[in-house]
Motif scaffolding. Structure first.
Motif, mmCIF file in Angstrom:
data_model
loop_
_atom_site.group_PDB
_atom_site.id
_atom_site.type_symbol
_atom_site.label_atom_id
_atom_site.label_comp_id
_atom_site.label_asym_id
_atom_site.label_seq_id
_atom_site.Cartn_x
_atom_site.Cartn_y
_atom_site.Cartn_z
ATOM 1 N N ILE A 43 74.923 41.402 52.335
ATOM 2 C CA ILE A 43 75.930 40.370 52.083
ATOM 3 C C ILE A 43 76.115 40.158 50.585
ATOM 4 O O ILE A 43 77.207 39.882 50.116
ATOM 5 C CB ILE A 43 75.525 39.068 52.804
ATOM 6 N N PRO A 78 72.181 26.288 57.515
ATOM 7 C CA PRO A 78 72.350 25.292 56.449
ATOM 8 C C PRO A 78 71.528 24.028 56.638
ATOM 9 O O PRO A 78 71.833 23.017 56.035
ATOM 10 C CB PRO A 78 73.839 24.983 56.522
ATOM 11 N N TRP A 117 73.559 35.769 59.446
ATOM 12 C CA TRP A 117 74.857 35.805 58.771
ATOM 13 C C TRP A 117 75.215 34.394 58.307
ATOM 14 O O TRP A 117 75.639 34.186 57.166
ATOM 15 C CB TRP A 117 75.851 36.381 59.768
ATOM 16 N N ILE A 118 75.001 33.402 59.171
ATOM 17 C CA ILE A 118 75.277 32.015 58.801
ATOM 18 C C ILE A 118 74.374 31.607 57.653
ATOM 19 O O ILE A 118 74.800 30.981 56.688
ATOM 20 C CB ILE A 118 75.060 31.091 60.012
ATOM 21 N N TRP A 141 73.151 33.271 55.239
ATOM 22 C CA TRP A 141 73.514 33.789 53.922
ATOM 23 C C TRP A 141 74.945 33.476 53.557
ATOM 24 O O TRP A 141 75.455 34.014 52.585
ATOM 25 C CB TRP A 141 73.224 35.287 53.844
ATOM 26 N N THR A 142 75.621 32.630 54.352
ATOM 27 C CA THR A 142 76.975 32.250 54.012
ATOM 28 C C THR A 142 77.072 30.785 53.614
ATOM 29 O O THR A 142 77.573 30.463 52.540
ATOM 30 C CB THR A 142 77.905 32.483 55.219
ATOM 31 N N LEU A 143 76.584 29.909 54.483
ATOM 32 C CA LEU A 143 76.855 28.496 54.293
ATOM 33 C C LEU A 143 75.867 27.870 53.317
ATOM 34 O O LEU A 143 74.675 28.131 53.382
ATOM 35 C CB LEU A 143 76.767 27.764 55.632
ATOM 36 N N PRO A 144 76.373 27.032 52.417
ATOM 37 C CA PRO A 144 75.469 26.266 51.573
ATOM 38 C C PRO A 144 74.809 25.163 52.389
ATOM 39 O O PRO A 144 75.336 24.746 53.417
ATOM 40 C CB PRO A 144 76.396 25.673 50.511
#
Lengths: 165, 406
Positions: free
Chosen positions: B42, B228, B324-325, B327-330
């Protein structure tokens, strides 16, 4: 006087957490599936260095293996960090040479003045950067070791070709 | 052919426990390397790739490192609980797997073997009960370390897990309304195609209970303490929270526990909403085991293998979505986390239960039998609710900045 906190009112349409999260997920998915990675596999692949990179020193030698240094003393004089130690001597023919010539690579800032100032083109900086050592003493290169270096020497800046092309 | 009984049952159960536990631990190992690979991909890096092919042996290298490292014992720690806490962190996640159905029954010469360690008639309640125990490991680790950072981290973790447990349990109530049974294999069967003599919804519950999945998934993220919602770990305020004082293998056990928890929640999502071991668009796997031991359908060995594969693929995909979540959402701020739990999730889930209950009441009053149309009506209702939730209400109302509230 206490400062005032400025509260920016965001448009309602932009304040959606769900849609922002979905957008973020789309971006990361794109990167996840993209096979092109930025990582350089360092010990296996290395940087292509510019010929003007200033790295580990190297001493030029005559055909018979003697160092070209004539012990003039210009490089320790010009060196801004005093990392060069030079004790000149004279042989039976009256030619001067460096009896002791040491460069502390740990202290050197790789400015390249010594190479510029050398009247006989003896001391050079080199296109070389992998010089890790286990002790600080090993970072002080003596004359013999400087002569043994085999990497390319640094190209000096050419005023007629300022961008080095 | 009936279920295995007597000595064969004991042997079969022991084999199942051994095999499933081993597979679980191997999956945890695999999950750690996959997590790091996904993190790398990512971020346009290549992830660990020096040890073994594709970096796959990195896990073993890390394991050896963790075992031979020095174990520290803080002077202020309460010894017994300090040692017990990592065990309690792993335990709930692993024993939850006892009531998760993995595949269709395997026929043997002694009778058929169900692909579930314990076919408890209260499987669903067991899941909720054991899931709540997970908080003990964190609270105990934080308290027994004898360090302020650990204590605060443990408190945060406990508060968060208790808050989201409510929403987690409530988000599954609509599911129970539809299934009408709390046996885990029954939940899977009701999502399969129609079998003779027993009507089903012929549809994975992700469609008729889409919002239920959403609520369950969000609470599941909070329950596993992952981004998160990874508030117990906060480098800036709490160092690493409840496991600040842990080192070597004890620390590693918390990590194993976290990944085991992730895999368990992913397996639960699969069982509850993605049809469990059901293979879509194939009638051959419509095998249903009733609670009295009678089997509807024709179990065979290769069907068991296929359904096991189906279950693993679905679970792995959910695990990948988890990562995946991550490494995406702060992450949320702590007050946002608590607001989301108590002021949004709880109410939303309660309203959702009411709406679904009334819709079910309406459908039954009209006289539509349990089946695909029943599920489709619920799907439409869910779609409308989801639109309302994500496009009407979500205008800075669910998550908002602190300044707005002052």
């Amino acid at each position: 006087m206490p400062g005032e906190v400025k509260v920016v009112s965001r448009p309602k349409g932009e304040a959606s957490y769900a849609r922002a999260a979905a957008k973020g997920m789309r971006i990361t998915l794109k990167h996840l599936l993209n096979p092109a990675k930025k990582t350089q596999q360092y010990p296996d692949e290395k940087w292509e260095l510019s010929p003007r990179v200033r790295g580990t020193h190297r001493m030029a030698v005559h055909e018979d293996g003697r160092a070209k240094c004539v012990g003039c003393g210009l490089c320790p004089t010009v060196c801004p960090v005093n990392c060069i130690k030079l004790v000149p001597a004279e042989d039976e023919n009256g030619e001067r040479y460096a009896a002791i010539y040491e460069i502390d690579e740990f202290r050197c800032i790789f400015c390249g003045y010594c190479q510029e100032v050398c009247p006989v083109e003896a001391i050079h900086l080199g296109v070389h950067y992998e010089n890790a050592e286990y002790s600080r003493e090993r970072w002080v290169y003596d004359l013999e070791r400087l002569c043994e270096q085999e990497h390319d020497v640094t190209a000096l800046w050419d005023p007629s070709d300022p961008a080095s092309q | 052919m009936g279920p295995v009984t007597g000595g064969a049952f004991v042997v079969a159960t022991i084999i199942k426990v051994a095999v499933f536990f081993t597979v679980m631990m191997l999956s945890v190992m695999l999950a750690t390397i996959v997590e790091r690979k996904i993190a790398g991909f990512i971020q346009d890096r290549s992830g660990p790739n020096r040890v073994g092919p594709w970096g796959a042996l990195q896990v073993i290298a890390d394991g050896i490192k963790n075992i031979i490292k020095e174990e520290t014992m803080p002077a202020q720690a309460i010894r017994q609980f300090f040692v017990l806490a990592p065990v309690l962190a792993i335990l709930p996640a692993t024993i939850l797997f006892a009531v998760i159905p993995f595949g269709s029954p395997l026929p043997t010469q002694w009778g058929f073997v169900e692909m579930i360690v314990a076919d408890a008639s209260i499987g669903f309640l067991y899941i909720l009960a054991i899931g709540s125990i997970g908080v003990y490991g964190i609270a105990m680790a934080g308290w027994s370390s004898g360090s302020k950072y650990s204590l605060l981290g443990g408190l945060r973790g406990s508060a968060q897990m208790i808050s989201y447990e409510v929403a987690l349990a409530l988000s599954l109530v609509p599911l129970i309304l539809l299934v009408g049974d709390v046996r885990a294999p029954e939940i899977v069967s009701m999502q399969q195609g129609f079998t003779a003599g027993a009507p089903t919804y012929s549809m994975w519950f992700v469609f008729p209970l889409f919002l239920g999945l959403f609520f369950f998934f969000v609470s599941g993220l909070a329950e596993t303490n992952r981004l998160p919602f990874d508030l117990p770990e906060a480098e800036a305020e709490l160092v690493t929270g409840y496991h600040t004082e842990y080192s070597a293998m004890k620390f590693s056990m918390f990590m194993i526990g976290e990944f085991a928890h992730v895999i368990t929640v992913a397996a639960l999502v699969t069982v509850f909403f993605l049809g469990g071991w059901d293979i879509p668009f194939w009638a051959g796997d419509n095998i249903r085991v009733l609670s009295d031991g009678t089997v509807i359908g024709e179990p065979t060995g290769w069907k068991t293998i296929l359904t096991l594969g189906s279950f693993s693929i679905k679970t792995s995909l959910v695990v990948v979505v988890f990562m995946w979540i991550r490494w995406t959402l702060p992450r949320f701020r702590y007050d946002q986390l608590m607001d989301l739990g108590w002021k949004f999730m709880l109410e939303a889930v309660t309203v959702y239960i009411l709406v679904i209950a009334f819709v079910i009441l309406g459908i039954e009053a009209v006289g539509i039998p349990v089946g695909i149309w029943y599920a489709l009506i619920l799907f439409v209702v869910n779609l409308l609710l989801a639109l309302m939730l994500f496009f009407m209400i979500d205008r800075g109302a669910i998550i908002r900045g602190a300044a707005r509230k002052i």
